[in-house]
Design a protein around this motif. Structure first.
Motif, PDB file in Angstrom:
ATOM      1  N   LYS A 254       6.268   4.244 -15.632  1.00 46.63           N
ATOM      2  CA  LYS A 254       5.756   4.887 -16.850  1.00 46.63           C
ATOM      3  C   LYS A 254       4.262   4.654 -17.028  1.00 46.63           C
ATOM      4  CE  LYS A 254       9.822   5.009 -19.762  1.00 46.63           C
ATOM      5  NZ  LYS A 254      10.444   4.567 -21.008  1.00 46.63           N
ATOM      6  N   CYS A 255       3.576   5.710 -17.459  1.00 48.02           N
ATOM      7  CA  CYS A 255       2.158   5.628 -17.785  1.00 48.02           C
ATOM      8  C   CYS A 255       2.020   5.008 -19.169  1.00 48.02           C
ATOM      9  CB  CYS A 255       1.533   7.020 -17.761  1.00 48.02           C
ATOM     10  SG  CYS A 255      -0.222   7.032 -18.196  1.00 48.02           S
TER      11      CYS A 255
ATOM     12  N   PHE B  24      -2.801  12.569 -12.687  1.00 45.42           N
ATOM     13  CA  PHE B  24      -3.999  12.879 -13.481  1.00 45.42           C
ATOM     14  C   PHE B  24      -5.153  13.324 -12.589  1.00 45.42           C
ATOM     15  CE2 PHE B  24      -1.503  10.014 -16.122  1.00 45.42           C
ATOM     16  CZ  PHE B  24      -1.445  10.720 -17.314  1.00 45.42           C
TER      17      PHE B  24
ATOM     18  N   GLN C 181      -5.849   5.452 -15.605  1.00 45.36           N
ATOM     19  CA  GLN C 181      -4.572   5.390 -16.325  1.00 45.36           C
ATOM     20  C   GLN C 181      -3.768   4.233 -15.736  1.00 45.36           C
ATOM     21  OE1 GLN C 181      -5.764   8.316 -15.235  1.00 45.36           O
ATOM     22  NE2 GLN C 181      -5.926   9.528 -17.077  1.00 45.36           N
TER      23      GLN C 181
ATOM     24  N   GLU D  46      -0.605   5.057 -21.133  1.00 48.78           N
ATOM     25  CA  GLU D  46      -1.375   5.907 -22.037  1.00 48.78           C
ATOM     26  C   GLU D  46      -0.631   7.193 -22.416  1.00 48.78           C
ATOM     27  OE1 GLU D  46      -3.986   3.162 -19.999  1.00 48.78           O
ATOM     28  OE2 GLU D  46      -2.683   4.675 -19.138  1.00 48.78           O
ATOM     29  N   ASP D  47       0.307   7.629 -21.590  1.00 51.28           N
ATOM     30  CA  ASP D  47       1.055   8.864 -21.832  1.00 51.28           C
ATOM     31  C   ASP D  47       2.463   8.692 -21.276  1.00 51.28           C
ATOM     32  OD1 ASP D  47       2.178  11.395 -21.921  1.00 51.28           O
ATOM     33  OD2 ASP D  47       0.450  12.418 -21.064  1.00 51.28           O
ATOM     34  N   GLU D  48       3.404   8.238 -22.127  1.00 50.79           N
ATOM     35  CA  GLU D  48       4.752   7.908 -21.663  1.00 50.79           C
ATOM     36  C   GLU D  48       5.556   9.107 -21.169  1.00 50.79           C
ATOM     37  OE1 GLU D  48       6.942   5.342 -24.242  1.00 50.79           O
ATOM     38  OE2 GLU D  48       5.389   3.796 -24.199  1.00 50.79           O
ATOM     39  N   SER D  49       5.019  10.323 -21.335  1.00 52.75           N
ATOM     40  CA  SER D  49       5.709  11.495 -20.781  1.00 52.75           C
ATOM     41  C   SER D  49       5.474  11.619 -19.279  1.00 52.75           C
ATOM     42  CB  SER D  49       5.257  12.780 -21.492  1.00 52.75           C
ATOM     43  OG  SER D  49       3.923  13.105 -21.146  1.00 52.75           O
ATOM     44  N   VAL D  50       4.516  10.843 -18.748  1.00 51.06           N
ATOM     45  CA  VAL D  50       4.214  10.852 -17.314  1.00 51.06           C
ATOM     46  C   VAL D  50       4.837   9.622 -16.676  1.00 51.06           C
ATOM     47  CG1 VAL D  50       2.380  10.830 -15.583  1.00 51.06           C
ATOM     48  CG2 VAL D  50       2.068  12.100 -17.721  1.00 51.06           C
TER      49      VAL D  50
END
Length: 111
Positions: free
Chosen positions: A86-87, A51, A78, A89-93
């Protein structure tokens, strides 16, 4: 069948304060290594924050969210699960994670 790994010694376990991280160079990449909790678990993830686009994660804050040990990025906060990368706030990251162990008072990463 048991597989043997080669391990690279990074530093002494005592070089990392509890609930903090350090940065190490491993196979040409910056890795953030954390020593967490009373049982002094070790975790290793990439040091690069996707990020903030900077190598700063070793300076992040360690905490607990719903029973998960997490790292909060020092830039935009984040939160990343230290076990899976895994993030929250944004599990795609997902951060790259590394196998790490404590052996005879030394922190070692799998080569």
């Amino acid at each position: 069948m048991m597989t043997e790994f080669n391990w690279e010694t990074i530093c002494a376990t005592s070089d990392i304060n509890i609930n903090t991280g350090v940065c190490a160079l491993h196979n040409g990449e910056q890795v953030a290594i954390f020593r967490v909790g009373d049982d002094e678990q070790l975790f290793a993830v990439q040091n690069y924050c996707p990020f903030g686009e900077a190598n700063v994660l070793s300076r992040g804050l360690v905490g607990d969210v719903d029973g998960q040990i997490v790292l909060a990025s020092p830039l935009y906060k984040q939160q990343f699960c230290l076990e899976s990368g895994k993030c929250l706030e944004d599990e795609s990251v997902i951060l790259q994670t590394y196998m790490v162990r404590q052996y005879k008072g030394q922190v070692q990463l799998k080569v």
